[in-house]
Design a protein around this motif. Structure first.
Motif, PDB file in Angstrom:
ATOM      1  N   MET A 170      12.844  85.560  10.818  1.00  0.00           N
ATOM      2  CA  MET A 170      12.711  84.410   9.928  1.00  0.00           C
ATOM      3  C   MET A 170      13.249  83.128  10.562  1.00  0.00           C
ATOM      4  SD  MET A 170      11.405  85.064   6.928  1.00  0.00           S
ATOM      5  CE  MET A 170      10.837  86.506   6.044  1.00  0.00           C
ATOM      6  N   ARG A 171      13.220  83.058  11.866  1.00  0.00           N
ATOM      7  CA  ARG A 171      13.760  81.867  12.508  1.00  0.00           C
ATOM      8  C   ARG A 171      13.034  80.604  12.093  1.00  0.00           C
ATOM      9  NH1 ARG A 171      12.197  82.619  17.531  1.00  0.00           N
ATOM     10  NH2 ARG A 171      11.479  84.722  16.995  1.00  0.00           N
ATOM     11  N   PHE A 172      11.808  80.738  11.641  1.00  0.00           N
ATOM     12  CA  PHE A 172      11.052  79.538  11.307  1.00  0.00           C
ATOM     13  C   PHE A 172      11.714  78.732  10.198  1.00  0.00           C
ATOM     14  CE2 PHE A 172       9.408  82.526   8.232  1.00  0.00           C
ATOM     15  CZ  PHE A 172       9.233  81.753   7.090  1.00  0.00           C
ATOM     16  N   VAL A 214      13.400  75.563  11.179  1.00  0.00           N
ATOM     17  CA  VAL A 214      12.619  74.368  11.451  1.00  0.00           C
ATOM     18  C   VAL A 214      12.410  73.538  10.189  1.00  0.00           C
ATOM     19  CG1 VAL A 214      10.415  73.532  12.317  1.00  0.00           C
ATOM     20  CG2 VAL A 214      11.462  75.569  13.303  1.00  0.00           C
ATOM     21  N   PHE A 215      12.187  74.225   9.098  1.00  0.00           N
ATOM     22  CA  PHE A 215      11.833  73.481   7.885  1.00  0.00           C
ATOM     23  C   PHE A 215      13.038  73.141   7.032  1.00  0.00           C
ATOM     24  CE2 PHE A 215       7.955  75.785   8.991  1.00  0.00           C
ATOM     25  CZ  PHE A 215       7.121  74.692   9.135  1.00  0.00           C
TER      26      PHE A 215
END
Lengths: 391, 391
Positions: free
Chosen positions: B220-222, B225-226
């Motif tokens: 879930m590294r994304f 970014v958000f």
DNA sequence: GACCTAAATATAAGATCCAAATAAATTCTC
DNA sequence: GAGAATTTATTTGGATCTTATATTTAGGTC
């Protein structure tokens, strides 16, 4: 029952090496495929490298077995491609359409006509078509249907199945683009972003194309949630081309600096103009390129982190001009993750990615189950009456 | 060669119905499995409903064939579960550990000891173990390895393979939780979010668990970014439990209103305290619940839109208290998408999801290829010396 | 033509499965 | 309790697919 060797003339020995089967088995299968009309034996001895021993029997795909048709049934453009069983292009035609004016029936009729003409170009007719694969900009489930709720999706997936020649299968356009890219450069974990007017992704994870319950895998609606669309209220599902155009048109007046884009009438600006202006050093265009790159980088991060995607391919008509956006996006990728960053590359297929993928998909289906389809003029097609225990 | 009927006593007729094979074939396979030691014939006539005709031969799994072990090798806690071939729990033990103090070797030793004790509880020994499945909080590729770059991952995936009893397979913890949930309620498109200390997802799309090149699918590294992490600079990969705790600890002083959480010493606040305070109407706790819900909703939107996931299960220790967060998240899901919204549900497995999934995964592997593993005390194990053409 | 070689064929055999006939074990009926 | 009915087990034969092992064949080379 599937045979991997279909590119050119091949011998039983080569097929043995490729499949791991015994000579007897391979020859038996070849016999069956010759019987079914898929293969023919090559008798012409030309080009044989004069080896020792008894000459090998050589087989090749029987060209007369038929052709396949790929159709890219986009919103504003239809592309038809007729190819032989080796994937060689026999004819291609493109035509702009106004889907919303045509309606479902009109889209189908336009596709019929375009395919018919392309078949003529190729010197064959509808009866030669073994399989037609259609790519539509909509989620498509495994039965070829799109979600009932979506009006646009129903217009796009207009019921081609009954109207087009040969067996027909419907697939999402981005998925077909992914198939085409996969054929160009195989990789078990790729995302192919089809990014002209709308964003759509074909996702290949662990070597398999993802579909999802209703075919919605690869939809990019999630961008709506994160990108609060500064300036414009429209969907995050806009493709890079559409965004470049919209942003440029909306900002040429308000932009503080000088920009060559003002020389164009606002409504005439196309995405290509923006890319060209950026190449010429125009600051507004460069700014837009930067924002597109940032957007792309975010998408790449989501794909790589959530799905461990190793390569992101940008396909579609704008892929040839997308280079600067890619460069910008690469610089924005985070450097500190434990996993390697995804490679961002532009497709080399240009506007033909979907239709090429459609043809490739047709060929894959035929290779997988040749005996499920009857080739044209098979020497023994549907079995003739047999004497048998039918008393 | 796989047999689907293993739950209880079964007859050849039932296996015929389940597999579609002929009686002769089924009995042949059963013979082979009895020979191999996986099945035994039931001779006790009790409980037979007294039907007409010749009584069916009845088979059942041979309990003495062995047991399976599941191990949840978390960062701060080990859980071992010994189960028989029907999945019935024979023993379970949990133990807190400090992985960073123990190091790789220490983790392996602790696991060895815990499993050894749990086997004792179950009344069996290491030689009874057919297969041990280990869940670790790290990406795991198909070979059981984690990416070389990640120090934490290497610590978690500490090289259990050689040290644990029986054949050993290593898997990502969230993937195992997904397997457990899949066993509870089958569905072809589910995401299971393991959300205690760290966020991780097990993704099942088109009925298959996604892995990715290096096992990174479901990371879930994304979120980094958000979510620009308002207030805290830490990773978006924090789980809901960790976030509840961190947010509460960080905000009890700065919060303007009254909050019962101040009564606890700041460093003592646990996630559970926040959930409990929210149930009691505490405004700060409620605010945190709201933010957690928003976060979860965003994740659900990404999963459902990008992968067409139909159900998102929240698993892990906090799943029992997560109800209010789910309610909040459901209200935040966008209503206007063409595709149905994903169902947000809490796991019923609590803190045992991973270890249950490990056992389930072991059973699946054994059912898939029983003849690849030698059961204990097989009547004919590795073939004894044969008279044969070995001259 | 004798000889070599690699491939094609022929033949036998094993594995896997089904279909049908036969045998066995039980309950039901009289 | 004898026999019919019923359900299953077992056997037998056959179809299919595959491998393994000769044997033949169609070219080369000497």
């Amino acid at each position: 029952m599937r045979f991997a060797l279909q590119e050119q003339v091949f011998t039983a020995g080569e097929a043995m090496a490729a499949t791991g089967l015994t000579r007897a088995t391979v020859l038996g299968v070849c016999d069956g495929l010759v019987d079914a009309g898929w293969l023919e034996e090559v008798v012409d001895g030309a080009g044989v490298p004069a080896s020792k021993g008894r000459p090998a029997r050589r087989y090749q795909l029987r060209e007369a077995a038929g052709v396949v048709v790929g159709l890219d049934a986009g919103e504003s453009c239809l592309t038809a491609l007729v190819a032989d069983l080796r994937g060689r292009q026999l004819g291609k035609r493109r035509r702009n359409i106004d889907s919303h004016a045509l309606g479902r029936a009109g889209r189908v009729a336009a596709a019929q006509e375009l395919i018919s003409r392309t078949l003529s170009d190729a010197g064959c007719g509808a009866s030669d078509v073994l399989l037609t694969v259609v790519g539509v900009p909509a989620p498509v489930d495994s039965a070829g249907l799109s979600p009932a709720g979506g009006e646009f999706w129903q217009l796009m997936n207009a019921g081609f199945a009954k109207a087009l020649p040969g067996a027909v299968s419907i697939e999402n356009d981005a998925n077909l683009a992914a198939v085409a890219e996969q054929a160009q450069e195989p990789s078990a974990n790729v995302a192919t972003l089809l990014s002209g007017e709308r964003f759509g992704a074909g996702l290949i994870v662990d070597g398999r194309l993802l579909r999802g319950r209703q075919g919605g895998a690869g939809e990019m609606r999630f961008l709506d949630v994160f990108e609060s669309s500064p300036g414009l209220g429209d969907g995050g599902s806009d493709g890079l081309g559409a965004l470049a155009r919209k942003w440029a048109r909306a900002e040429i007046q308000s932009y503080a600096g000088t920009t060559s884009l003002r020389e164009l009438s606002g409504d005439a600006i196309q995405a290509e103009d923006v890319f060209q202006a950026a190449r010429g050093g125009d600051p507004l265009a460069a700014d837009i390129i930067g924002r597109l790159g940032a957007r792309l980088a975010r998408i790449a991060v989501v794909l790589s982190s959530l799905l461990d995607i190793e390569r992101v391919v940008i396909a579609g008509g704008i892929s040839s001009a997308i280079g600067p956006v890619l460069e910008h996006a690469r610089r924005l990728l985070p450097a500190d993750t434990g996993l390697p960053l995804p490679a961002l590359v532009a497709s080399t297929l240009g506007a033909d990615a979907v239709v090429q993928g459609a043809v490739e998909s047709a060929l894959i289906q035929i290779r997988r189950e040749p005996l499920a389809i009857f080739p044209k003029a098979a020497r023994s097609g549907p079995r003739t009456v047999q004497e048998g225990p039918a008393a």
